[in-house]
Enzyme design. Structure first.
Site, PDB file in Angstrom:
ATOM      1  CG  HIS A  24     -42.268 -11.453 -19.702  1.00  0.00           C
ATOM      2  ND1 HIS A  24     -41.799 -10.922 -20.875  1.00  0.00           N
ATOM      3  CD2 HIS A  24     -42.245 -12.798 -19.867  1.00  0.00           C
ATOM      4  CE1 HIS A  24     -41.505 -11.903 -21.712  1.00  0.00           C
ATOM      5  NE2 HIS A  24     -41.769 -13.054 -21.115  1.00  0.00           N
ATOM      6  CG  HIS A  66     -25.428 -27.378  -7.133  1.00  0.00           C
ATOM      7  ND1 HIS A  66     -26.802 -27.282  -7.101  1.00  0.00           N
ATOM      8  CD2 HIS A  66     -25.029 -27.396  -5.831  1.00  0.00           C
ATOM      9  CE1 HIS A  66     -27.216 -27.258  -5.839  1.00  0.00           C
ATOM     10  NE2 HIS A  66     -26.153 -27.319  -5.058  1.00  0.00           N
ATOM     11  CE1 TYR A  83     -25.754 -30.847  -7.214  1.00  0.00           C
ATOM     12  CE2 TYR A  83     -25.873 -33.248  -7.154  1.00  0.00           C
ATOM     13  CZ  TYR A  83     -25.152 -32.079  -7.011  1.00  0.00           C
ATOM     14  OH  TYR A  83     -23.829 -32.139  -6.652  1.00  0.00           O
ATOM     15  CB  ALA A  84     -34.739 -32.175  -5.515  1.00  0.00           C
ATOM     16  CG  ASN A  85     -32.162 -27.480  -5.665  1.00  0.00           C
ATOM     17  OD1 ASN A  85     -32.785 -27.370  -4.626  1.00  0.00           O
ATOM     18  ND2 ASN A  85     -30.972 -28.075  -5.731  1.00  0.00           N
ATOM     19  CG  ASP A 138     -32.417 -29.830  -2.295  1.00  0.00           C
ATOM     20  OD1 ASP A 138     -31.985 -28.862  -1.627  1.00  0.00           O
ATOM     21  OD2 ASP A 138     -31.706 -30.450  -3.102  1.00  0.00           O
TER      22      ASP A 138
END
Length: 139
Positions: A20, A106, A128-130, A28
């Site tokens: 948990h 970021h 920013y594909a994270n 990316d």
């Protein structure tokens, strides 16, 4: 906590060990990955596999209670951001819980990756594909 079957043994192993609030990053192709964090590199070439595709497969097996995104995705990749929020909404409905979405800079995001159980690198080449996925419980 594991929910299904993933063919990639590294991803399956990481998910099965989650407790948990443990975290897993899907990123990316450009996100720096700390040398102290387990790296699962799926990137074959630009765009393969895509970020959303990897998030979809990981969340089929992982119970998610929260997600962390970089604030910059809103301005620099709004289409992916909206698609990702839709994917999270569908996941909430499937899991029957609310998934809290938080935003950090970021720079803060990159620091948080060091605390994750693993970073799964996609072939995505858009900004920013994270996402940091926080594990929930299935009970």
């Amino acid at each position: 906590m594991k929910k299904g079957t993933v063919l990639h043994s590294g991803i399956s192993s990481v998910i099965s060990r989650l407790g948990h609030t443990d975290t897993v990053v899907v990123c990316d192709a450009g996100l720096p990955i700390p040398s102290t964090t387990e790296r699962i590199d799926l990137a074959l070439t630009q765009g393969v596999p895509g970020f959303l595709q990897v998030v979809d497969v990981v969340t089929q097996e992982m119970q998610v209670e929260a997600a962390i995104l970089a604030e910059e995705i809103k301005q620099h990749n709004p289409q992916l951001h909206e698609t990702l929020l839709g994917q999270i909404e569908r996941l909430q409905q499937h899991q029957g819980n609310t998934i809290t979405v938080r935003y950090v800079s970021h720079e803060q995001f990159k620091l948080k990756t060091a605390d994750s159980q693993a970073v799964i690198r996609s072939g995505e080449c858009s900004p920013y594909a994270n996402i940091i996925l926080c594990a929930g419980v299935t009970f």
